[in-house]
Scaffold this active site. Structure first.
Site, short mmCIF file in Angstrom:
data_model
loop_
_atom_site.label_atom_id
_atom_site.label_comp_id
_atom_site.label_asym_id
_atom_site.label_seq_id
_atom_site.Cartn_x
_atom_site.Cartn_y
_atom_site.Cartn_z
N LYS A 22 0.84 -1.22 0.00
CA LYS A 22 0.00 0.00 0.00
C LYS A 22 0.87 1.26 0.00
O LYS A 22 0.63 2.17 -0.78
CB LYS A 22 -0.89 -0.01 1.25
CG LYS A 22 -1.46 1.34 1.62
CD LYS A 22 -2.29 1.29 2.89
CE LYS A 22 -1.53 1.48 4.19
NZ LYS A 22 -1.26 2.87 4.57
N ASN A 23 1.86 1.27 0.87
CA ASN A 23 2.63 2.50 1.04
C ASN A 23 3.60 2.76 -0.10
O ASN A 23 4.20 3.83 -0.19
CB ASN A 23 3.35 2.49 2.40
CG ASN A 23 2.37 2.67 3.54
OD1 ASN A 23 1.22 3.04 3.32
ND2 ASN A 23 2.82 2.40 4.76
N CYS A 117 -3.96 12.53 13.29
CA CYS A 117 -4.72 11.29 13.20
C CYS A 117 -4.83 10.72 14.60
O CYS A 117 -4.37 11.33 15.56
CB CYS A 117 -4.07 10.31 12.23
SG CYS A 117 -2.52 9.70 12.81
N ARG A 122 0.56 14.95 12.86
CA ARG A 122 1.38 14.52 11.72
C ARG A 122 1.58 15.74 10.83
O ARG A 122 0.84 15.96 9.88
CB ARG A 122 0.71 13.35 11.00
CG ARG A 122 0.65 12.11 11.91
CD ARG A 122 0.02 10.94 11.26
NE ARG A 122 0.83 10.35 10.21
CZ ARG A 122 0.41 9.33 9.47
NH1 ARG A 122 -0.77 8.80 9.69
NH2 ARG A 122 1.18 8.84 8.52
N ASP A 308 5.27 0.87 12.09
CA ASP A 308 4.09 0.15 11.59
C ASP A 308 4.03 -1.32 12.02
O ASP A 308 3.07 -2.02 11.70
CB ASP A 308 4.03 0.24 10.05
CG ASP A 308 3.72 1.65 9.57
OD1 ASP A 308 3.25 2.46 10.39
OD2 ASP A 308 3.96 1.94 8.39
N ARG A 400 -8.29 -0.56 5.14
CA ARG A 400 -7.44 0.46 4.52
C ARG A 400 -6.09 -0.12 4.14
O ARG A 400 -5.43 0.41 3.25
CB ARG A 400 -7.22 1.62 5.50
CG ARG A 400 -8.51 2.34 5.87
CD ARG A 400 -8.21 3.56 6.66
NE ARG A 400 -7.20 4.36 5.97
CZ ARG A 400 -6.63 5.44 6.48
NH1 ARG A 400 -6.98 5.85 7.67
NH2 ARG A 400 -5.73 6.11 5.80
N1 EPU Z 1 7.24 14.81 10.02
C1 EPU Z 1 7.43 16.15 10.27
N2 EPU Z 1 7.11 17.04 9.29
C2 EPU Z 1 6.62 16.64 8.08
C3 EPU Z 1 6.43 15.27 7.83
C4 EPU Z 1 6.75 14.38 8.84
O1 EPU Z 1 7.87 16.54 11.34
O2 EPU Z 1 6.39 17.51 7.22
C5 EPU Z 1 7.57 13.82 11.07
C6 EPU Z 1 6.37 13.04 11.57
O3 EPU Z 1 5.71 13.72 12.61
C7 EPU Z 1 6.99 11.76 12.03
C8 EPU Z 1 8.10 11.54 11.05
O4 EPU Z 1 8.37 12.82 10.49
O5 EPU Z 1 7.58 11.90 13.28
C9 EPU Z 1 7.77 10.52 9.99
O6 EPU Z 1 6.73 10.97 9.15
P1 EPU Z 1 6.67 10.55 7.62
O7 EPU Z 1 6.43 11.78 6.81
O8 EPU Z 1 7.84 9.70 7.29
O9 EPU Z 1 5.36 9.67 7.60
P2 EPU Z 1 4.29 9.59 6.47
O10 EPU Z 1 4.94 9.65 5.14
O11 EPU Z 1 3.19 10.53 6.78
C10 EPU Z 1 4.47 7.01 6.31
C11 EPU Z 1 3.51 5.85 6.26
C12 EPU Z 1 2.99 5.55 7.66
C13 EPU Z 1 4.17 5.28 8.59
C14 EPU Z 1 5.13 6.49 8.56
C15 EPU Z 1 6.36 6.30 9.41
C16 EPU Z 1 2.52 6.01 4.06
C17 EPU Z 1 1.33 6.28 3.22
N3 EPU Z 1 2.40 6.16 5.38
O12 EPU Z 1 3.71 8.13 6.73
O13 EPU Z 1 2.21 4.37 7.52
O14 EPU Z 1 3.72 5.06 9.90
O15 EPU Z 1 5.54 6.73 7.21
O16 EPU Z 1 7.09 5.19 8.99
O17 EPU Z 1 3.56 5.59 3.56
C18 EPU Z 1 0.52 2.82 8.08
O18 EPU Z 1 0.74 2.24 7.01
O19 EPU Z 1 -0.18 2.33 9.00
C19 EPU Z 1 1.10 4.16 8.31
C20 EPU Z 1 0.62 4.99 9.20
#
Ligand code: EPU
Length: 422
Positions: A22-23, A117, A122, A308, A400
């Site tokens: 998915k991701n 969330c 986030r 995750d 999801r």
């Molecule tokens: N962060 C910031 N600023 C930003 C973006 C992120 O401070 O602009 C921080 C977040 O608060 C967090 C860290 O950076 O502490 C990681 O966030 P990241 O942006 O890497 O997460 P994401 O891309 O929003 C993806 C996965 C999540 C998974 C996280 C962490 C997808 C669609 N989602 O989210 O997956 O938990 O990386 O590995 O790829 C799941 O599949 O259940 C899920 C939540």
């Protein structure tokens, strides 16, 4: 609304295959908007989040259609709108992945702010920092991210945030930079396998991205990207979830697919609990280990232990011998599942950013409420080993991210069914 009922105590045996990731599929679908020709994607999982992304793309003017069970055809030729509305983005945070492609193709974007969330804030500051560095003028108005750019020009930037690198921001900037003028260098980039797949996909369309898998990405902008056919990788988090299920309730469970290199810290933790693993060509076999040795786990950005997988490991460690500690450094509040596991008789104490799991001999079935995707998986796993019936409600979260989880666990011998709630 539907719920899942599990009758605990069945012994799992046999083999299971994870779906496509998915991701990985979500950013790649969004990246299809960078192309001016149709894209074919294979091994795309049938999940609610994928349908939501398809709806977002439809609103933007792209055509998305299933051409086979797991094959998606995306025609971005009609891309015309630059607005991803609140109603869709609030359903799925990953909708933010269209930001980079929209700015790259239309020099304009209006994307709803995704908000937090159930497991905490986030932020998107790093996404915006990267788009600004490429020349986008960013403002926040009425809950929307607004971007205007006369042109995008390659730049050098550091995208590491206070809590580490961001997979989402690194991906968004990689996509935007692939059609920018000149070279972009992203230091402090996320290193996940999803970034490697995104790089491969963009390059398959004629892009020039390198460095994915390390903390430095280099993107040489090109003027146009063309059509491509691409295979999504196996979902290593789903694979890990079935391995944990096998350790908890299995005699011997083989999880097939090409994921073990992406799951090293989880395999190492499973071995530390005493679970016997055989890592072979294209599959990992786990032998049952119902009372694991207590272990300590700290989540960290890739290649660390994935946040995750934390909830599923907690379900396993509930019946551990001794006390385990799980600390989530990425999402310190991602512990909603702990409360529900208590209802099964687990002994878990929450502390700041961590949970102490004091192993108990047995769990007993109860009514539970799922709060997010991985929490749902954890509760189902716990139900597999709890005495009697466990009812997991609000199961829409599981759809999801896990394709037909009740069928896959059922094939392994679990007594599990999905029913309409009375
Ligand atoms: N962060 C910031 N600023 C930003 C973006 C992120 O401070 O602009 C921080 C977040 O608060 C967090 C860290 O950076 O502490 C990681 O966030 P990241 O942006 O890497 O997460 P994401 O891309 O929003 C993806 C996965 C999540 C998974 C996280 C962490 C997808 C669609 N989602 O989210 O997956 O938990 O990386 O590995 O790829 C799941 O599949 O259940 C899920 C939540």
């Amino acid at each position: 609304m539907e719920k899942i009922i599990i009758v605990g105590g069945s012994v799992l045996r046999g083999k299971v295959r994870p779906s496509g990731s998915k991701n990985s599929a979500l950013p790649i679908m969004a990246a299809s908007l960078l192309s001016t020709e149709p894209i074919i994607l294979h091994h795309v999982p049938r999940l609610v989040d994928i349908e939501t992304m398809a709806q977002v793309m439809d609103v933007l003017g792209a055509k998305v259609e299933w051409t086979g069970d797991h094959d998606l055809r995306i025609d971005p030729v009609g891309l015309s709108s630059y607005e991803a509305p609140y109603d869709l983005v609030r359903r799925m945070r990953a909708s933010i992945y269209v930001l980079g492609p929209l700015v790259a193709r239309l020099k304009k974007a209006k994307v709803s702010l995704p908000g937090g969330c159930s497991f905490g804030p986030r932020p998107v500051d790093l996404h915006l920092k990267g788009i600004e560095a490429l020349g986008g003028k960013v403002s926040l108005e009425h809950g929307y991210i607004m971007v205007n750019a006369d042109e995008l020009v390659g730049a050098k930037m550091n995208l590491a945030g206070a809590s580490g690198p961001s997979r989402g921001a690194s991906s968004n900037v990689m996509m935007a930079a692939s059609l920018a003028e000149g070279v972009t260098v992203i230091n402090g980039a996320a290193q996940e396998p999803e970034l490697v797949q995104l790089q491969e996909f963009i390059n398959s369309m004629g892009g020039k991205v390198s460095g994915a898998g390390s903390d430095k990405l280099t993107v040489e902008g090109v003027s146009q990207l063309k059509g491509s056919e691409f295979e999504i990788m196996d979902d290593y988090i789903e694979a890990g979830t079935y391995l944990v299920a096998g350790a908890m309730a299995g005699e011997m469970v083989a999880v097939e697919g090409d994921f073990s290199a992406n799951l090293k810290p989880v395999l190492a933790s499973l071995e530390e609990t005493g679970a016997r693993l055989e890592v072979g060509e294209g599959k990992v076999t786990v032998h049952g280990n119902p009372r694991p040795t207590a272990v300590n786990i700290t989540t960290a950005p890739y290649p660390g232990f994935p946040t995750d997988m934390q909830a599923q490991m907690m379900a396993y460690l509930c019946r551990g011998r001794g006390s385990s500690v799980i600390r989530d450094t990425i999402y310190p509040d991602r512990f909603n599942h702990a409360q529900e596991l208590l209802r099964l008789g687990a002994d878990i104490v929450r502390e700041d950013g961590s949970a102490i799991i004091n192993g108990v001999e047995e769990l007993s079935g109860a009514y539970l409420m799922a709060s997010d995707l991985r929490a749902s998986a954890a509760l189902i796993l716990a139900g597999l080993v709890a005495r009697g019936e466990t009812h997991v409600r609000r199961i829409y979260h599981i759809d999801r991210g896990y394709e037909r989880i009740e069928e896959k666990l059922g094939q392994l011998g679990a007594e599990i069914r999905r029913v309409e709630e009375e």
